[in-house]
Design a protein around this motif. Structure first.
Motif, PDB file in Angstrom:
ATOM      1  N   VAL A 103       0.814  -1.217   0.000  1.00 21.52           N
ATOM      2  CA  VAL A 103       0.000   0.000   0.000  1.00 21.52           C
ATOM      3  C   VAL A 103       0.854   1.278   0.000  1.00 21.52           C
ATOM      4  O   VAL A 103       0.417   2.328  -0.487  1.00 21.52           O
ATOM      5  CB  VAL A 103      -1.026  -0.034   1.163  1.00 21.52           C
ATOM      6  N   GLN A 125      -2.226  -1.341  -8.795  1.00 21.86           N
ATOM      7  CA  GLN A 125      -1.580  -2.328  -7.915  1.00 21.86           C
ATOM      8  C   GLN A 125      -1.730  -3.746  -8.478  1.00 21.86           C
ATOM      9  O   GLN A 125      -2.726  -4.054  -9.129  1.00 21.86           O
ATOM     10  CB  GLN A 125      -2.229  -2.287  -6.525  1.00 21.86           C
ATOM     11  N   SER A 131      -5.507  -4.300  -5.085  1.00 21.03           N
ATOM     12  CA  SER A 131      -5.295  -5.039  -3.833  1.00 21.03           C
ATOM     13  C   SER A 131      -6.598  -5.599  -3.300  1.00 21.03           C
ATOM     14  O   SER A 131      -7.623  -4.924  -3.303  1.00 21.03           O
ATOM     15  CB  SER A 131      -4.681  -4.116  -2.775  1.00 21.03           C
TER      16      SER A 131
HETATM   17 MG    MG Z   1      -2.156  -2.140  -2.077  1.00 16.78          MG
END
Ligand code: MG
Ligand code: F2R
Ligand code: MG
Ligand code: MG
Length: 350
Positions: A103, A125, A131
């Motif tokens: 993150v 991501q 994510s």
């Molecule tokens: Mg992430």
């Protein structure tokens, strides 16, 4: 009534903090049945007024939850760009709060792109899959409280606030499921034991509406949608006789990991199971029982206990919390003040 609502705001944010602080020392550990005794003693010790240990530090779960609450109290209309900035500033002020491994990339990109498109970094991501971590769910409590009487906006803001860091459908819908669980607990009478089957049926209906929109083009709808299937498992496990073997099976099926899919359902299970006594969780306090039980699940203990704590605190309110235990949690008075502001700000809006 207003006293009860205020108490539930505080109870939920404190539950979130306490699960995080008390669960963090065990994060990533595989808790075995012998460790249940260690966890029992850990809680017993901290409830003794004479015990003076160093306070338990909060982690990313609370750091980000605080930003979500600040975002709701600061701007008249929720401004997601401002929330993105709060996340980033919080991270750069205190990067060592145990954040998820990926993150930080989102925070760097948000900062360097000057917040031009706040959803883009998260969407990039994991090679564009986004994510599915539980980072959206772990911080969601303020949104459930603030929008407890506005389901549509609660779901919308749970989704959009999560999308700043999490692009994957399972990360987003896991945060929505956690928000729905807190909201339902909030709306229930604190003097009554929660009826687990009814609680699950309501969640199932609500999350089905949310999930089906992602699967509209699916030809084959014979399979249950992902979180719907998990809620059916929760119902099944709640009706079995509880043993160490069953607990192993629960962990295997519901999960206890860092993804939302493997942690939100077990947090909800812990809340519902802890309505009644549990073997070798020795306390009459349902709030403590919930958090202590969540920690015995092992794995992502800070986050599972944080999420279970936010749910039980929304149901029972702050009166259920043992103040001696609370005082071992870092900056608990800041969280009380924040819950109070959140409540007051909400009163101005409605
Ligand atoms: Mg992430
Ligand atoms: N970071 C941790 N714990 C690490 C262990 C610390 C422990 N104290 C120790 O010493 O071992 N905890 C915190 O992270 C979780 C929240 O994470 P968040 O915000 O969702 O972050 P991220 O980086 O987006 O996702 C977490 C990990 O999940 C895996 N993952 C996610 N999406 C994936 C995908 N599409 N494909 C493959 N893997 C994916 C990755 O491993 C990510 O790094 C909370 O537990 C909080 O307490
Ligand atoms: Mg954490
Ligand atoms: Mg965690």
């Amino acid at each position: 009534v207003s006293n009860q609502i205020q108490s539930k705001f505080r109870g939920s944010l404190l539950g979130s903090l306490m699960g995080d602080c008390l669960g963090a020392p065990f994060e990533g550990e595989l808790v075995s049945s012998g460790d249940k005794i260690i966890i029992q003693r850990y809680f017993d010790k901290m409830e003794k007024p004479e015990y003076e240990g160093p306070f338990k530090k909060y982690t990313d779960d609370t750091a980000m939850m605080k930003s979500v609450a600040k975002f709701l109290v600061t701007t008249p209309e929720p401004d997601l760009n401002y929330l993105a900035k709060l996340f980033v500033n919080e991270y750069y002020n205190e990067p060592k709060r145990g954040y998820g491994q990926s993150v930080a990339t989102v925070f760097e990109k948000l900062k360097h792109s000057k917040y031009t498109d706040i959803f883009r970094p998260a969407s990039e991501q994991f090679d564009g899959r986004g994510s599915y971590g539980n980072g959206g769910a772990m911080r969601i409590a303020p949104i459930s409280l603030y929008f407890h009487n506005d389901l549509e906006n609660m779901i919308k803001l749970a989704r959009d606030s999560t999308r700043i860091t999490h692009g994957h459908m399972l990360g987003i819908n896991g945060a929505i499921l956690q928000a729905l669980a807190i909201r339902q607990a909030f709306l229930l009478d604190p003097t009554e034991t929660v009826k687990a089957d009814e609680f699950c049926n309501t969640l199932l209906k609500q999350i089905h509406e949310v999930e089906k929109s992602y699967f509209e083009d699916l030809e084959d709808n014979s399979e249950d949608l992902p979180y719907c299937a998990k809620i059916k498992q929760i119902k099944y496990f709640l009706n079995q006789e509880f043993t160490d073997d069953l607990q192993e099976e629960i962990i295997e099926n519901l999960g206890h990991g860092i993804s939302a899919y493997d942690s939100v359902p077990i947090a909800i299970f812990c809340f519902l199971k802890a309505q009644n006594p549990i073997p070798r969780i020795e306390t009459n306090n349902v709030f403590r029982r919930t958090i202590q039980f969540a920690i015995t699940m092992g794995g992502d203990t800070d986050t599972i206990a944080c999420m279970a704590g936010a749910i039980v605190g929304a149901h029972l309110g702050e009166e259920a919390i043992n103040k001696t235990l609370l005082k071992h949690c870092e900056k608990y008075d800041d969280i009380i003040a924040l819950a109070h502001k959140l409540y007051e700000n909400r009163q101005l809006q409605i």
